[in-house]
Design an enzyme around this catalytic site. Sequence first.
Site, PDB file in Angstrom:
ATOM      1  N   HIS A 139     113.371 -40.163  55.130  1.00 48.44           N
ATOM      2  CA  HIS A 139     113.058 -40.553  56.505  1.00 48.44           C
ATOM      3  C   HIS A 139     111.876 -39.725  57.038  1.00 48.44           C
ATOM      4  O   HIS A 139     110.904 -40.275  57.571  1.00 48.44           O
ATOM      5  CB  HIS A 139     114.300 -40.339  57.383  1.00 48.44           C
ATOM      6  CG  HIS A 139     114.079 -40.552  58.836  1.00 48.44           C
ATOM      7  ND1 HIS A 139     114.361 -41.744  59.461  1.00 48.44           N
ATOM      8  CD2 HIS A 139     113.563 -39.736  59.813  1.00 48.44           C
ATOM      9  CE1 HIS A 139     114.048 -41.646  60.751  1.00 48.44           C
ATOM     10  NE2 HIS A 139     113.561 -40.452  60.992  1.00 48.44           N
ATOM     11  N   GLU A 140     111.965 -38.421  56.861  1.00 50.17           N
ATOM     12  CA  GLU A 140     110.909 -37.543  57.390  1.00 50.17           C
ATOM     13  C   GLU A 140     109.570 -37.800  56.694  1.00 50.17           C
ATOM     14  O   GLU A 140     108.524 -37.860  57.334  1.00 50.17           O
ATOM     15  CB  GLU A 140     111.304 -36.074  57.263  1.00 50.17           C
ATOM     16  CG  GLU A 140     112.527 -35.685  58.081  1.00 50.17           C
ATOM     17  CD  GLU A 140     112.421 -36.083  59.540  1.00 50.17           C
ATOM     18  OE1 GLU A 140     111.308 -36.103  60.088  1.00 50.17           O
ATOM     19  OE2 GLU A 140     113.462 -36.406  60.145  1.00 50.17           O
TER      20      GLU A 140
ATOM     21  N   HIS B 140     107.574 -40.559  58.086  1.00 53.05           N
ATOM     22  CA  HIS B 140     106.730 -40.188  59.238  1.00 53.05           C
ATOM     23  C   HIS B 140     105.395 -39.621  58.744  1.00 53.05           C
ATOM     24  O   HIS B 140     104.330 -39.983  59.231  1.00 53.05           O
ATOM     25  CB  HIS B 140     107.417 -39.117  60.089  1.00 53.05           C
ATOM     26  CG  HIS B 140     108.594 -39.608  60.882  1.00 53.05           C
ATOM     27  ND1 HIS B 140     108.541 -40.690  61.712  1.00 53.05           N
ATOM     28  CD2 HIS B 140     109.854 -39.125  61.002  1.00 53.05           C
ATOM     29  CE1 HIS B 140     109.721 -40.859  62.309  1.00 53.05           C
ATOM     30  NE2 HIS B 140     110.534 -39.929  61.888  1.00 53.05           N
TER      31      HIS B 140
ATOM     32  N   GLU C 102     110.224 -44.720  62.904  1.00 50.13           N
ATOM     33  CA  GLU C 102     111.547 -44.331  62.419  1.00 50.13           C
ATOM     34  C   GLU C 102     112.007 -45.184  61.241  1.00 50.13           C
ATOM     35  O   GLU C 102     112.843 -44.766  60.446  1.00 50.13           O
ATOM     36  CB  GLU C 102     112.572 -44.404  63.553  1.00 50.13           C
ATOM     37  CG  GLU C 102     112.254 -43.532  64.756  1.00 50.13           C
ATOM     38  CD  GLU C 102     112.068 -42.060  64.409  1.00 50.13           C
ATOM     39  OE1 GLU C 102     112.620 -41.623  63.381  1.00 50.13           O
ATOM     40  OE2 GLU C 102     111.347 -41.363  65.154  1.00 50.13           O
TER      41      GLU C 102
ATOM     42  N   TYR D 103     115.570 -45.625  67.300  1.00 55.63           N
ATOM     43  CA  TYR D 103     116.439 -45.632  66.115  1.00 55.63           C
ATOM     44  C   TYR D 103     117.228 -46.935  66.045  1.00 55.63           C
ATOM     45  O   TYR D 103     117.473 -47.462  64.961  1.00 55.63           O
ATOM     46  CB  TYR D 103     117.382 -44.429  66.115  1.00 55.63           C
ATOM     47  CG  TYR D 103     116.640 -43.115  66.182  1.00 55.63           C
ATOM     48  CD1 TYR D 103     115.888 -42.661  65.102  1.00 55.63           C
ATOM     49  CD2 TYR D 103     116.662 -42.333  67.329  1.00 55.63           C
ATOM     50  CE1 TYR D 103     115.191 -41.460  65.152  1.00 55.63           C
ATOM     51  CE2 TYR D 103     115.978 -41.130  67.393  1.00 55.63           C
ATOM     52  CZ  TYR D 103     115.234 -40.705  66.306  1.00 55.63           C
ATOM     53  OH  TYR D 103     114.546 -39.512  66.373  1.00 55.63           O
TER      54      TYR D 103
ATOM     55  N   HIS E 234     117.233 -29.446  63.681  1.00 55.64           N
ATOM     56  CA  HIS E 234     117.156 -30.913  63.645  1.00 55.64           C
ATOM     57  C   HIS E 234     115.843 -31.355  62.984  1.00 55.64           C
ATOM     58  O   HIS E 234     114.759 -30.910  63.365  1.00 55.64           O
ATOM     59  CB  HIS E 234     117.279 -31.504  65.046  1.00 55.64           C
ATOM     60  CG  HIS E 234     117.414 -32.992  64.993  1.00 55.64           C
ATOM     61  ND1 HIS E 234     118.637 -33.622  64.836  1.00 55.64           N
ATOM     62  CD2 HIS E 234     116.480 -33.973  64.997  1.00 55.64           C
ATOM     63  CE1 HIS E 234     118.444 -34.923  64.768  1.00 55.64           C
ATOM     64  NE2 HIS E 234     117.142 -35.167  64.868  1.00 55.64           N
ATOM     65  N   ALA E 235     115.967 -32.231  61.998  1.00 54.95           N
ATOM     66  CA  ALA E 235     114.806 -32.589  61.171  1.00 54.95           C
ATOM     67  C   ALA E 235     113.693 -33.247  61.978  1.00 54.95           C
ATOM     68  O   ALA E 235     113.947 -34.063  62.866  1.00 54.95           O
ATOM     69  CB  ALA E 235     115.251 -33.536  60.064  1.00 54.95           C
TER      70      ALA E 235
ATOM     71  N   HIS F 103     118.548 -35.133  70.911  1.00 55.14           N
ATOM     72  CA  HIS F 103     117.516 -35.936  71.580  1.00 55.14           C
ATOM     73  C   HIS F 103     117.578 -35.898  73.105  1.00 55.14           C
ATOM     74  O   HIS F 103     116.630 -36.318  73.754  1.00 55.14           O
ATOM     75  CB  HIS F 103     117.598 -37.383  71.080  1.00 55.14           C
ATOM     76  CG  HIS F 103     117.428 -37.464  69.582  1.00 55.14           C
ATOM     77  ND1 HIS F 103     118.385 -37.030  68.703  1.00 55.14           N
ATOM     78  CD2 HIS F 103     116.401 -37.901  68.822  1.00 55.14           C
ATOM     79  CE1 HIS F 103     117.968 -37.206  67.458  1.00 55.14           C
ATOM     80  NE2 HIS F 103     116.772 -37.727  67.498  1.00 55.14           N
TER      81      HIS F 103
HETATM   82  O1  X8Z Z   1     116.602 -37.713  64.682  1.00 52.84           O
HETATM   83  C1  X8Z Z   1     116.545 -38.361  63.655  1.00 52.84           C
HETATM   84  C2  X8Z Z   1     115.586 -37.952  62.551  1.00 52.84           C
HETATM   85  C3  X8Z Z   1     114.377 -37.275  63.070  1.00 52.84           C
HETATM   86  S1  X8Z Z   1     113.239 -38.362  63.760  1.00 52.84           S
HETATM   87  C4  X8Z Z   1     116.282 -37.003  61.609  1.00 52.84           C
HETATM   88  N1  X8Z Z   1     117.400 -39.387  63.459  1.00 52.84           N
HETATM   89  C5  X8Z Z   1     118.381 -39.776  64.465  1.00 52.84           C
HETATM   90  C6  X8Z Z   1     119.475 -38.744  64.608  1.00 52.84           C
HETATM   91  O2  X8Z Z   1     119.586 -37.858  63.763  1.00 52.84           O
HETATM   92  O3  X8Z Z   1     120.239 -38.825  65.570  1.00 52.84           O
HETATM   93  C7  X8Z Z   1     117.448 -40.249  62.292  1.00 52.84           C
HETATM   94  C8  X8Z Z   1     118.613 -41.145  62.520  1.00 52.84           C
HETATM   95  C9  X8Z Z   1     118.943 -41.069  63.964  1.00 52.84           C
HETATM   96 ZN    ZN Z   2     112.436 -39.773  62.556  1.00 51.68          ZN
END
Ligand code: X8Z
Ligand code: ZN
Length: 600
Positions: free
Chosen positions: A371-372, A375, A399, A509, A341-342, A499
């Site tokens: 997105h990354e 940050h 975010e 988000y 997960h990024a 998460h």
């Molecule tokens: O978790 C993230 C990022 C890392 S902060 C990739 N996002 C959420 C997800 O993937 O569920 C970005 C969009 C929503």
């Molecule tokens: Zn993020």
Amino acid sequence: MEKFFIVISALALLFPIYASAQTVEEAKEFLAEAESRLEIASHEYAHAAWIAATYITYDSQRVEATAYQRFLELSVEYANAAASFNDLDLDFTDRRKMELLKQFLVIPSPSDSEMAQELAEIGSEMSAMYGAGEYCRNEGITGEEICYTGDQIENLMRELRDPDELLEFWAGWRENSIPMKPLYERQVEIGNMGAQELGYDNLSTFWRAKYDMGPDAFAADADVQWAKVKPFYDALHCHVRAELSDYYGPEVVPPSGPIPAHVLGNQWAQDWSYLFDIVKPESSDLGYDLDQLVQKNTDGPEDIVRIAENFFISLGFDPLPETFWERSMFSEPEDHKAVCHASAWDLDDKDDLRIKMCIDPTAEEFRVVHHELGHNFYQRAYKEQPPLFRGSANDGFHEATGDTIALSVTPKYLVDIGWLEEEPPAEGDIGYLMSMALDKIAFLPWGLMIDKWRWQVFNGKVSPDEYNQAWWALREEYQGVASPIARSEDYFDPGAKYHIPGNTPYMRYFLAYIQQFQFHRALCAEAGYEGPLHRCSIYGSKAAGEKLNAMLEMGISRPWQDAMEAMTGQRELDASAIIDYFAPLKDWLDQQNQFRQCGW
Ligand code: X8Z
Ligand code: ZN
């Protein structure tokens, strides 16, 4: 009684001079010491966490848990000690630092070393379970066992169109989270004790107290913004359900009621972009396919990151440091497990910026790379702030930053960087807006329901024997999405999303998906752009870059409303920007849905 003794003795050891009546001078000394010691502990933890996330082994988890326990205990001690300065008349900066100190952790432990250790170990264990999760099945004529990692399953589910296969991967992935349930339950228990020790009712109020407004006002504002966008979501849901029902047949996707969660082109039904081919407006051709353009024009993961970096450079930001390229993880390792997960990292609050991501050459991941980097550029912009102010104005701002840049990945931008020969004509706009709405509008109810679930779990309204049922009730209520098969309390479906085991709050988000349109509107104006918002790209605008940087540099030194004002002139979250952006699509959707029965 015993616990009280432990707290006092720990504090007395750490801050002998703060035990008696305090002065402003002592408060300043206390803050200076807290900032410096927490900084050191957080850097130590960051390196251990990096190893644990990029190389999952028994030992890397042990090392991480130990470093986290140290950081956790120190943070809790300072947070409790900060409360002892509550009645002192401090200036704005010191008072804000004291408040931030109290809210520093995501899940505080009580001041009890054993519980801190347990909490740290639970965190490492659940993250590793998620990162190492897989689904295995026998394939081909030899019946050989093939295993798929979470990242591989996520990729497969974008393009797969066989409903049985989709269901198999969907359900297979959710076997991984079953053993997380008792750990999660215990994490909530310990976290609630920690929050109470700091003077909060429970973790729910603790999490909602971080927004420069009362916890209930925060939750109410989120509901108000959602109510504004909901008619749009309902229209999109109605159209998508009808098209999916045509495509798969009513046995797989009934034409009324919620949509089954496995056919939305995404493991969690949170981003519907990959349904574009099925639901696109026939009369409005987008004119290109970003997936294909990314594949054709990039040469591996690092190249994709360089293109995203170039956007930030075009705004006037300095290039990323050499160590970013040396130390980041851009691909899924072949010989060991990692958390795919990024995420974006700042390991030393100076220049050791990195991302960790398993990048595939797709349109979705092209956006995630922006997105990354958002940050990383934010982290670098606020590094001159004192340690406690090194953070985003609120977590939604962090975010929203990279996403704001990605909103400028328009056809015009693709022309600017030579990926397209010419901008498609305006007739393609509905197609473009549809592709964006499948990402941005489809996400919002999911963005809201995850923490609605956690808030109820934290405040005890939902007990462990109702975890899964409450989860699906919220998914149905907010997203209009249902489980494709019956789910009992033996499952822990929330744990199938990064998460939850990773313990990252999710409202950030929801906020980000609304405010990025406010930011985009403001930066486009700053760049001197006039015209429909969805066609604006701020690529190359130094004026927009300066405006953005001025906000990023503030860190969390001021209430988020000030940062919002610096950037947009508005002091509040305002869904009107996202609604304006998509307005032409709403008219089109309403026309399509004219004779359809919408809702679920
Ligand atoms: O978790 C993230 C990022 C890392 S902060 C990739 N996002 C959420 C997800 O993937 O569920 C970005 C969009 C929503
Ligand atoms: Zn993020």
